[in-house]
Design a protein around this motif. Sequence first.
Motif, PDB file in Angstrom:
ATOM      1  N   LEU A  63     -10.326  -7.046 -15.549  1.00 29.08           N
ATOM      2  CA  LEU A  63     -11.423  -7.470 -14.168  1.00 29.08           C
ATOM      3  C   LEU A  63      -9.934  -8.010 -13.389  1.00 29.08           C
ATOM      4  O   LEU A  63     -10.362  -7.658 -11.921  1.00 29.08           O
ATOM      5  N   THR A  66      -7.173  -6.219 -11.842  1.00 26.76           N
ATOM      6  CA  THR A  66      -7.364  -5.036 -10.565  1.00 26.76           C
ATOM      7  C   THR A  66      -8.044  -5.228  -9.865  1.00 26.76           C
ATOM      8  O   THR A  66      -7.543  -4.857  -8.676  1.00 26.76           O
ATOM      9  N   ILE A  67      -8.883  -6.476  -9.555  1.00 33.58           N
ATOM     10  CA  ILE A  67      -8.629  -7.076  -8.589  1.00 33.58           C
ATOM     11  C   ILE A  67      -7.934  -7.184  -7.881  1.00 33.58           C
ATOM     12  O   ILE A  67      -8.215  -7.059  -6.836  1.00 33.58           O
ATOM     13  N   VAL A  70      -6.001  -4.144  -5.865  1.00 36.10           N
ATOM     14  CA  VAL A  70      -6.426  -4.478  -5.218  1.00 36.10           C
ATOM     15  C   VAL A  70      -6.096  -4.676  -3.881  1.00 36.10           C
ATOM     16  O   VAL A  70      -6.241  -4.273  -2.740  1.00 36.10           O
ATOM     17  N   ASN A  71      -6.189  -6.091  -4.265  1.00 37.29           N
ATOM     18  CA  ASN A  71      -6.484  -6.415  -2.814  1.00 37.29           C
ATOM     19  C   ASN A  71      -4.968  -6.761  -2.486  1.00 37.29           C
ATOM     20  O   ASN A  71      -4.395  -7.282  -0.630  1.00 37.29           O
ATOM     21  N   GLU A 166      -6.357   2.564 -11.933  1.00 36.80           N
ATOM     22  CA  GLU A 166      -6.708   1.659 -13.481  1.00 36.80           C
ATOM     23  C   GLU A 166      -6.617   2.176 -14.831  1.00 36.80           C
ATOM     24  O   GLU A 166      -6.896   0.910 -15.516  1.00 36.80           O
ATOM     25  N   CYS A 169      -4.188  -1.234 -14.751  1.00 39.95           N
ATOM     26  CA  CYS A 169      -4.779  -2.170 -14.940  1.00 39.95           C
ATOM     27  C   CYS A 169      -5.208  -1.674 -16.526  1.00 39.95           C
ATOM     28  O   CYS A 169      -5.289  -3.070 -16.585  1.00 39.95           O
ATOM     29  N   GLY A 200     -13.744  -2.494 -17.919  1.00 43.83           N
ATOM     30  CA  GLY A 200     -13.528  -3.472 -16.680  1.00 43.83           C
ATOM     31  C   GLY A 200     -12.946  -2.519 -15.861  1.00 43.83           C
ATOM     32  O   GLY A 200     -13.846  -3.386 -14.987  1.00 43.83           O
ATOM     33  N   VAL A 201     -11.851  -1.816 -15.535  1.00 44.54           N
ATOM     34  CA  VAL A 201     -11.713  -1.110 -14.896  1.00 44.54           C
ATOM     35  C   VAL A 201     -12.853  -0.169 -13.718  1.00 44.54           C
ATOM     36  O   VAL A 201     -12.814  -0.175 -12.690  1.00 44.54           O
ATOM     37  N   THR A 204     -15.325  -2.454 -11.758  1.00 42.33           N
ATOM     38  CA  THR A 204     -14.899  -3.166 -10.541  1.00 42.33           C
ATOM     39  C   THR A 204     -14.911  -1.906  -9.460  1.00 42.33           C
ATOM     40  O   THR A 204     -15.296  -2.572  -8.123  1.00 42.33           O
ATOM     41  N   LYS A 205     -15.559  -0.070  -9.318  1.00 40.74           N
ATOM     42  CA  LYS A 205     -15.894   0.477  -9.155  1.00 40.74           C
ATOM     43  C   LYS A 205     -17.385   0.280  -8.409  1.00 40.74           C
ATOM     44  O   LYS A 205     -17.858  -0.515  -7.483  1.00 40.74           O
ATOM     45  N   ARG A 206     -17.911   0.303  -9.815  1.00 40.08           N
ATOM     46  CA  ARG A 206     -19.866  -0.269  -9.460  1.00 40.08           C
ATOM     47  C   ARG A 206     -20.169  -0.030 -11.037  1.00 40.08           C
ATOM     48  O   ARG A 206     -19.717   0.905 -11.174  1.00 40.08           O
TER      49      ARG A 206
END
Length: 244
Positions: A63, A66-67, A70-71, A166, A169, A200-201, A204-206
């Motif tokens: 998590l 990945t966050i 992505v940022n 993903e 990650c 976890g990955v 992060t989407k939903r």
Amino acid sequence: LLTWWLGIPSSSSHTLLGGFVGAALAHAGGWAVHGQHVINYGYVIPTFFFIVLAPLIGMFVALVITILIVNLFQRSNPYRAEGWFRRLQLLSSALLSLGHGGNDAQKVLGIIAAALMAHGDLSNIKDLPHWVPIACFSAIALGTMSGGWRIVKTMGTRITKVSPLEGVCAETAGAITLFLTQYLGIPVSTTHTITGAIIGVGATKRMSAVRWGVTINIIWAWILTIPVSALLAACVYWIVRLFT
């Protein structure tokens, strides 16, 4: 082999542990001999704890990674970024493979070392013959190449749809967790760790991106691995004793 046939990612570490426990109890004929416990629970109980903790650690690390990624790359060209992450996945999967071999092959080394010591061919575990680690690592590699595709399908598509980003990650999170726990001497399952990282990955989407029905079946397999393998080991022991 049964869980591989069903495409369920189970832990070889827990299977070995259950087999050792079942065979020991069958040989001793009970939980204790002359007032002494047959099983060293100081080593067995932490392994039970990490059935739960390993996937949670992998999930948390995945998590965070990945966050973060992505940022950092949210303004990148999607097509070029996917190409880069496809290449990076070779590196992240190699790191995870190293963590897997360094983690899981050690358990098989321990089983063979115990057999050699019981037979009187080995007095010190540090003097283990070179053919033992070579055989263990080679068997893991050959097994993955020849029979791992059912598990690959479950991990790559059935839990959640994994993109190259993903995948990087999840594999990086799994590798970091394995290297850290190896350094600390904490018993974890590679399978449980990477499964948690994939969840976890996906999360992060939903949350609905994770197929929770498949995940629950996998968790049940994890819970049953040790007792089922212990029972099978005890049965095999009793059958072998009929002929020896």
